[in-house]
Scaffold this active site. Sequence first.
Site, PDB file in Angstrom:
ATOM      1  N   HIS A 145      -3.288   6.887   3.314  1.00 16.89           N
ATOM      2  CA  HIS A 145      -3.712   5.649   2.665  1.00 16.89           C
ATOM      3  C   HIS A 145      -5.059   5.234   3.223  1.00 16.89           C
ATOM      4  O   HIS A 145      -5.308   5.316   4.427  1.00 16.89           O
ATOM      5  CB  HIS A 145      -2.663   4.563   2.920  1.00 16.89           C
ATOM      6  CG  HIS A 145      -3.113   3.186   2.589  1.00 16.89           C
ATOM      7  ND1 HIS A 145      -3.629   2.855   1.356  1.00 16.89           N
ATOM      8  CD2 HIS A 145      -3.136   2.043   3.329  1.00 16.89           C
ATOM      9  CE1 HIS A 145      -3.946   1.570   1.348  1.00 16.89           C
ATOM     10  NE2 HIS A 145      -3.655   1.059   2.533  1.00 16.89           N
ATOM     11  N   CYS A 201       0.810  -1.219   0.000  1.00 14.66           N
ATOM     12  CA  CYS A 201       0.000   0.000   0.000  1.00 14.66           C
ATOM     13  C   CYS A 201       0.846   1.274   0.000  1.00 14.66           C
ATOM     14  O   CYS A 201       0.321   2.362  -0.253  1.00 14.66           O
ATOM     15  CB  CYS A 201      -0.939  -0.009   1.199  1.00 14.66           C
ATOM     16  SG  CYS A 201      -2.094  -1.400   1.178  1.00 14.66           S
ATOM     17  N   ASN A 253     -10.042  -0.395  -0.062  1.00 12.38           N
ATOM     18  CA  ASN A 253      -8.581  -0.315  -0.078  1.00 12.38           C
ATOM     19  C   ASN A 253      -8.067  -0.728  -1.455  1.00 12.38           C
ATOM     20  O   ASN A 253      -8.097  -1.902  -1.809  1.00 12.38           O
ATOM     21  CB  ASN A 253      -8.004  -1.229   1.003  1.00 12.38           C
ATOM     22  CG  ASN A 253      -6.483  -1.168   1.086  1.00 12.38           C
ATOM     23  OD1 ASN A 253      -5.824  -0.532   0.269  1.00 12.38           O
ATOM     24  ND2 ASN A 253      -5.925  -1.835   2.075  1.00 12.38           N
TER      25      ASN A 253
END
Length: 338
Positions: free
Chosen positions: A263, A122, A293
């Site tokens: 994030h 990520c 996500n």
Amino acid sequence: MSLSVRPIVGRRAKISALGTYVPPQVLTNKDLEKMVDTNDQWIVERTGIKERHVLAAGKGVSDICVEAAKKCLAARGIEPSEVEVIIVGTVTPDMMFPSTACLVQDKIGAKGAWGFDVSAGCSGFVFALQAGVKLVESGAQSKVLVCGADANTRMTDYTDRATCVLFGDGGGAVLIEPAEEGEIGMIDFVHEIDGSGGVSLNLPAGGSLNPPTHETIDKKMHFIHQDGQAVYKFAVRKMAEATTKLLERNGVTGADLGCFIPHQANKRIITSTADRLGMPADRVIINIEKYGNTSAGTIPLAMETAVEEGKLKKGDLVLIAAVGAGFTVGTALLRWEI
């Protein structure tokens, strides 16, 4: 022999354009209720996610990057042939090789460009961004296209209710160029990796250690495996530590920021970090409810959301931060110059 050595050139770098893309197909929490033992309320309370996008069959993450890149270059008003480097942050490449950067280069027609992929979970976009920034700051290149994108639904086990609610597909691209006189652009970064966390978030098979076999497929080793509690605790602690370190060494406080773009893994992680930084809620960009996500795609998508909502304007001081598989930690401080 007459050797001519080019002088080392130092200069500032900035983000000069942004483009994003998500596939049109949407998977809602209500859809997931029909697939696995879960419910909309449970998902929203624990993650903040309401829906996510799913890449169509026959498409790869390179196609997400291509669409985002086209929008980015169009916004800047330049041709793909002017791009010198392509860097793609992703952990869901179309294939093991060639790199996604190669596929994107060919599909957009960036003749003469070179490039590579960055695997940092990520944090992939933040790591790739910094690589592009340093190429421009060094004087080696002047137009670097940085993509962050993932097709996580391809690696998601839709019988595992702990992980299947989390992930979506999408991404974005930015162009990195030299800053103009009077512009600041990219300021500083703090990155870190902690490989001891690899056991807590990984995709066990498909590489050289566990190549595909009937056994790896039967054991579902080609799907995302996650220890949710371990990842959550690390993310909350490290995102706060890294962002605090970055701000303090640059003489900045949360109150000085135009916006904080984290994030989008879990809404609770985001709000916890924002609270530690003393960030007002209206300056914290959250769009996880729409996309889930998307790993390396979340920060460019959140940049787009910030612009659309009028929370990211030219001259704003911006903090971006991510924690991902590895474990990886990536944070950057910049002045928005678009």
